[in-house]
Design a protein around this motif. Structure first.
Motif, PDB file in Angstrom:
ATOM      1  N   PRO A 203       0.829  -1.212   0.000  1.00 24.50           N
ATOM      2  CA  PRO A 203       0.000   0.000   0.000  1.00 24.50           C
ATOM      3  C   PRO A 203       0.859   1.256   0.000  1.00 24.50           C
ATOM      4  O   PRO A 203       1.985   1.275   0.512  1.00 24.50           O
ATOM      5  CB  PRO A 203      -0.787  -0.116   1.312  1.00 24.50           C
ATOM      6  N   ASP A 204       0.309   2.328  -0.559  1.00 20.68           N
ATOM      7  CA  ASP A 204       0.939   3.639  -0.440  1.00 20.68           C
ATOM      8  C   ASP A 204       0.596   4.297   0.888  1.00 20.68           C
ATOM      9  O   ASP A 204       1.406   5.039   1.449  1.00 20.68           O
ATOM     10  CB  ASP A 204       0.492   4.546  -1.587  1.00 20.68           C
ATOM     11  N   LEU A 205      -0.623   4.041   1.372  1.00 25.17           N
ATOM     12  CA  LEU A 205      -1.090   4.655   2.611  1.00 25.17           C
ATOM     13  C   LEU A 205      -1.855   3.635   3.432  1.00 25.17           C
ATOM     14  O   LEU A 205      -2.555   2.774   2.881  1.00 25.17           O
ATOM     15  CB  LEU A 205      -2.027   5.837   2.323  1.00 25.17           C
ATOM     16  N   LEU A 206      -1.758   3.750   4.755  1.00 26.55           N
ATOM     17  CA  LEU A 206      -2.585   2.972   5.682  1.00 26.55           C
ATOM     18  C   LEU A 206      -3.148   3.942   6.704  1.00 26.55           C
ATOM     19  O   LEU A 206      -2.419   4.774   7.252  1.00 26.55           O
ATOM     20  CB  LEU A 206      -1.757   1.884   6.366  1.00 26.55           C
ATOM     21  N   ARG A 207      -4.450   3.826   6.967  1.00 24.71           N
ATOM     22  CA  ARG A 207      -5.100   4.698   7.931  1.00 24.71           C
ATOM     23  C   ARG A 207      -6.102   3.896   8.763  1.00 24.71           C
ATOM     24  O   ARG A 207      -6.791   3.010   8.244  1.00 24.71           O
ATOM     25  CB  ARG A 207      -5.850   5.842   7.232  1.00 24.71           C
ATOM     26  N   GLY A 208      -6.201   4.244  10.051  1.00 26.20           N
ATOM     27  CA  GLY A 208      -7.188   3.627  10.938  1.00 26.20           C
ATOM     28  C   GLY A 208      -7.939   4.690  11.705  1.00 26.20           C
ATOM     29  O   GLY A 208      -7.322   5.624  12.237  1.00 26.20           O
TER      30      GLY A 208
END
Length: 299
Positions: A203-208
């Motif tokens: 992934p380029d980005l991970l967000r939670g």
């Protein structure tokens, strides 16, 4: 295991809790039905340049895969996990400052619903989901029928490029969040597939996030800042903690009832497309994402 700690100053708390997120013109909360996660598909994607006050692309097209939040069972592969897919698209005028309508948008043959946000239009699969989308070779085909000021696009050449990123599930969390009380709220997310074999792209980005019901009339869920953020997504798991001493579950904006926690990974594909009518070139951002969610009861 990487630990990420969310800390909010008094100013950040005031801004994030007494007001809803301010999206640039044309960004609305999506009207997805029968789901608890109504987080905007563009949340935390770098699509807008606030210094220049304009969008970074001529169009943004997002395709999201929502997977069942559970651990991997033995030798299961990606397509063993139950899922559903949906999509959203926005188009902008040549100055990239305002939204422009198109005649219609389809993805894999499904026409997206035209949605209104003020005087702007955006396009969303709000009441239908797509299935039969393999994880490893999704073959996502976008077709855009432009109007007078919009690009027409129907090339299938992008379909072979667009791949889902590797993804995470919510491994542990507190099922309850306590409004106005001094109780921390933790969440751990973990990569679904860690064994050998073919893996999805990094992934380029991970967000939670954790999202609550909100008393703001413009948004069904209070959109807190992401409690887990990673741009260099390399770890097998990530921890997030919202510390109670910052009291972000404030009763002035957070309502009791069912909210959710959600984790997303994004893969960004900035591609140049050609208007099929004029031959002009445009910069579009295609986004492939995977998300998982769990209910959280605010009380």
């Amino acid at each position: 295991m990487r630990k990420l700690l969310i800390q909010f100053s008094a100013l950040t708390f005031f801004l994030s809790m007494l007001s809803q997120p301010v999206f640039p013109q044309g960004f609305a909360q999506p009207e997805r039905y029968n789901v608890i996660n109504r987080l905007n598909l563009f949340a935390d994607i770098p699509v807008y340049d606030y210094n220049a006050a304009k969008y970074n692309y001529d169009a943004i097209l997002v395709f999201m895969r929502t997977v069942e939040n559970r651990k991997k069972n033995g030798a299961e592969e990606y397509d063993n996990l139950s899922y559903k897919c949906y999509a959203e698209a926005r188009f902008f005028k040549s100055d990239r400052k305002t939204v422009v309508p198109v005649d219609s948008v389809t993805v894999n043959g499904l026409k997206l619903n035209e949605m209104n946000f003020g005087a702007s239009k955006y396009y969303l699969t709000s009441d239908k989901y797509l299935s039969n989308i393999p994880a490893l070779s999704p073959n996502v085909k976008w077709k855009v029928y432009g109007g007078a000021d919009a690009v027409s696009f129907g090339s299938d050449t992008t379909a072979s490029l667009l791949k889902f990123p590797d993804f995470y599930i919510i491994e542990s969390y507190s099922p309850d969040a306590h409004i106005g009380q001094n109780i921390d709220w933790p969440m751990t997310i973990a990569k679904w597939k860690t064994d050998a074999g073919f893996a999805l792209p990094k992934p380029d980005l991970l967000r939670g996030w954790i999202l609550s019901l909100s008393n703001a009339p413009s948004a069904p869920l209070a959109n807190f800042q992401p409690m887990i953020k990673a741009d260099n997504v390399t770890e097998a798991s990530y921890n997030g903690l919202i510390e109670s001493r910052y009291n972000i579950f404030d009763p002035r904006s957070v309502l009791p009832g069912q909210g959710c926690a959600v984790v997303r990974t994004y893969k960004l594909y900035p591609l140049q497309v050609t208007d099929s009518r004029t031959g002009a070139k445009y910069d579009w951002l295609f986004v492939m994402g995977v998300e998982a969610e769990v209910p959280v009861m605010f009380q």
